[in-house]
Enzyme design. Structure first.
Site, PDB file in Angstrom:
ATOM      1  N   SER A  97     -44.223 -89.881 -13.266  1.00  0.00           N
ATOM      2  CA  SER A  97     -42.821 -90.297 -13.175  1.00  0.00           C
ATOM      3  C   SER A  97     -42.484 -91.425 -14.145  1.00  0.00           C
ATOM      4  O   SER A  97     -42.561 -91.254 -15.345  1.00  0.00           O
ATOM      5  CB  SER A  97     -42.518 -90.679 -11.727  1.00  0.00           C
ATOM      6  OG  SER A  97     -41.140 -90.871 -11.550  1.00  0.00           O
ATOM      7  N   ASP A 242     -36.350 -90.902 -16.981  1.00  0.00           N
ATOM      8  CA  ASP A 242     -37.719 -91.400 -16.849  1.00  0.00           C
ATOM      9  C   ASP A 242     -38.667 -90.267 -17.280  1.00  0.00           C
ATOM     10  O   ASP A 242     -38.217 -89.249 -17.815  1.00  0.00           O
ATOM     11  CB  ASP A 242     -37.990 -91.898 -15.424  1.00  0.00           C
ATOM     12  CG  ASP A 242     -38.058 -90.778 -14.415  1.00  0.00           C
ATOM     13  OD1 ASP A 242     -37.401 -89.736 -14.648  1.00  0.00           O
ATOM     14  OD2 ASP A 242     -38.750 -90.910 -13.396  1.00  0.00           O
ATOM     15  N   ASP A 244     -40.375 -87.892 -15.823  1.00  0.00           N
ATOM     16  CA  ASP A 244     -40.255 -86.523 -15.301  1.00  0.00           C
ATOM     17  C   ASP A 244     -38.798 -86.133 -15.042  1.00  0.00           C
ATOM     18  O   ASP A 244     -38.535 -85.108 -14.411  1.00  0.00           O
ATOM     19  CB  ASP A 244     -41.120 -86.317 -14.059  1.00  0.00           C
ATOM     20  CG  ASP A 244     -40.712 -87.197 -12.882  1.00  0.00           C
ATOM     21  OD1 ASP A 244     -40.049 -88.236 -13.090  1.00  0.00           O
ATOM     22  OD2 ASP A 244     -41.062 -86.833 -11.740  1.00  0.00           O
ATOM     23  N   ASP A 246     -36.370 -86.937 -13.188  1.00  0.00           N
ATOM     24  CA  ASP A 246     -35.628 -86.868 -11.922  1.00  0.00           C
ATOM     25  C   ASP A 246     -34.626 -88.026 -11.870  1.00  0.00           C
ATOM     26  O   ASP A 246     -33.735 -88.042 -11.041  1.00  0.00           O
ATOM     27  CB  ASP A 246     -36.539 -86.837 -10.683  1.00  0.00           C
ATOM     28  CG  ASP A 246     -37.541 -87.974 -10.634  1.00  0.00           C
ATOM     29  OD1 ASP A 246     -37.616 -88.769 -11.595  1.00  0.00           O
ATOM     30  OD2 ASP A 246     -38.260 -88.060  -9.622  1.00  0.00           O
TER      31      ASP A 246
HETATM   32 MG    MG Z   1     -39.392 -89.816 -11.788  1.00  0.00          MG
END
Ligand code: MG
Length: 462
Positions: A97, A242, A244, A246
């Protein structure tokens, strides 16, 4: 029994905890958790070690009789959407992440497309520490990994496009800057922007595990160059992901970074205002670390704010078990557009922000100015867990005449200020957040809490 999972999945440094040997063993453990014959979707972000970890994890899963489907490098929310809407029994995302470059990790997703609840993590840890290996017959080892990258991306992007008014957005001829953090946001967000007829400038959108542009967390320090570019580029909006994707931090046309609790309140208000999504409870789920202005702003629009402990998995699982909501969000920039899928989603947030600009005809800075203005101080003190607990109790006592929210540390809510004091979940510190309409008052409250802590809770130290 040891622990592997933290606030959101397992994280570790590549070459240290995160090795192919670890991933193989983790594959066995997660395979045992899902059960023989399950169909599991696997993907990764652009981080170092991702390919080796994915292959080793897939081998462990297959050795447990799991049918593995691979979607290559995609954002976490793309995998999550794919798991639910293409009918998999579960999913695994190899990502750390927002952590610094040298980290990687594993998130485990249930068939509903949301991270497994914290209560189920010890099941996997138990299999892992017992070195679980099932006895498989050769007849169970006849499935190859299937590549499903294209169908997963298509299903995900199409649903995002269907959530917004494409014609209206295209008509406004908006210009956008997107910072992909050199990772998987680059796979979907530019695609969504192109399909929406938006002109965009991409920054850090080459996939590169060395993260040459910046560290993956979208904060003021890491985004310093991006913020300068926004000011010079003359765009209507910028977003920064960020690692990943999300999360999408929204930046207005003047280059001001807008934190996720502020943008979350604006997006929620907009979603309700369109009247487009009827049937969702008029509730917004957020963490106690979000500003009280969220409640002040959304109450006027008839939206009830439900406060939760910090951590997106807890927020989502609470939301789902309590009858749903119209949105969820965190101050760190994870917005959940529930009608699309109830998880944090960077590309969906980007599309929704563009829809908001097109629908209202306002600039992002004008929308921001509609929010109540509070000045924030975020600080911390070193504290053992006992000292931090004492600090929480001391604040409860000192502010006993005020409304208090006590689900994670203590949040004191006054008429023109609020204070949050909570022990960190990951470090030996106590976090102190204060906000007030007057910047001097925000600073003074933070000092007051620190002095209270030193006087009442600081144990003698060598
Ligand atoms: Mg993330």
């Amino acid at each position: 029994m040891g622990r592997l999972f933290g606030t959101d999945g397992v994280r570790g440094i590549v070459g240290d905890l995160m090795t192919p040997t670890f991933a193989l063993r983790m594959g066995h453990a997660i395979g045992a958790y899902f059960g023989k014959g399950s169909r599991v979707l696997l993907a990764r972000d652009a981080r170092a070690g991702g390919d080796a970890l994915a292959r080793a994890l897939a081998s462990g899963l297959m050795a447990e009789g799991i049918k593995v489907y691979y979607a290559g490098m995609i954002p976490t929310p793309t995998l999550q959407f794919g798991v639910k809407h293409l009918g998999f029994d579960g999913g695994i995302m190899i990502t750390a992440s927002h952590n610094p470059r040298e980290y990687n990790g594993v998130k485990v997703i249930k068939s509903d497309g949301v991270e497994i609840p914290h209560e189920e993590e010890p099941i996997i840890e138990d299999y892992y520490f017992k070195n679980h290996e099932v006895n498989l017959d050769w007849r169970s080892m006849v499935y190859d990994v299937q590549d499903v990258t294209q169908p997963v991306i298509e299903a995900y992007v199409n649903d995002i496009l269907n959530q917004v008014d494409r014609d209206l957005i295209a008509k406004r001829e908006l210009k956008v800057l997107v910072d992909c953090a050199n990772s998987v946001g680059a796979v979907t967000t530019p695609l969504v922007l192109r399909e929406l007829g938006v002109k965009y400038i991409s920054v850090n959108c080459n996939l590169d595990p060395s993260f040459p542009g910046r560290n993956p967390e979208p904060n003021e320090d890491n985004l310093a160059i991006t913020l300068r570019l926004v000011r010079e580029a003359g765009v209507d909006l910028a977003v920064a992901h960020d690692g990943d994707a999300d999360r999408a931090i929204i930046i207005d046309e003047s280059g001001r970074l807008i934190w996720g609790d502020r943008s979350g309140a604006l997006l929620t208000g907009f979603v309700v205002d369109t009247g487009r999504w009827k049937g969702y409870p008029l509730k917004a789920y957020t963490a106690v670390s979000s500003s009280q202005l969220v409640e002040e702003y959304l109450a006027k629009l008839g939206v009830k704010v439900v406060w939760n402990p910090v951590g997106s998995v807890t927020i989502i699982r609470n939301m789902l078990s309590q009858g749903g909501a119209i949105s969820g969000f965190e101050d760190n920039g994870g917005y959940m557009h529930v009608p699309h899928h109830p998880v944090r989603d960077g590309a969906m947030t980007t599309a929704l922000a563009l829809y908001m600009l097109a629908y209202t005809g306002k600039r992002m800075s004008e929308l921001y100015a509609q929010l109540p203005q509070y000045y924030a101080v975020k600080t911390k003190v070193e504290a053992t867990s006992e000292e931090a607990e004492c600090g929480v109790e001391a604040v409860k006592e000192a502010f006993s005449g005020y409304r208090q929210i006590t689900i994670d540390g203590v949040k004191v809510v006054g008429d023109d200020f609020w204070i949050l004091v909570r022990p960190s979940g990951t470090e030996p510190i106590m976090r102190i957040y204060t906000e007030a309409r007057d910047p001097a008052k925000a600073q003074q409250l933070a000092e007051q809490v620190k002095q209270l802590f030193e006087a009442k809770c600081r144990r003698g130290r060598a």
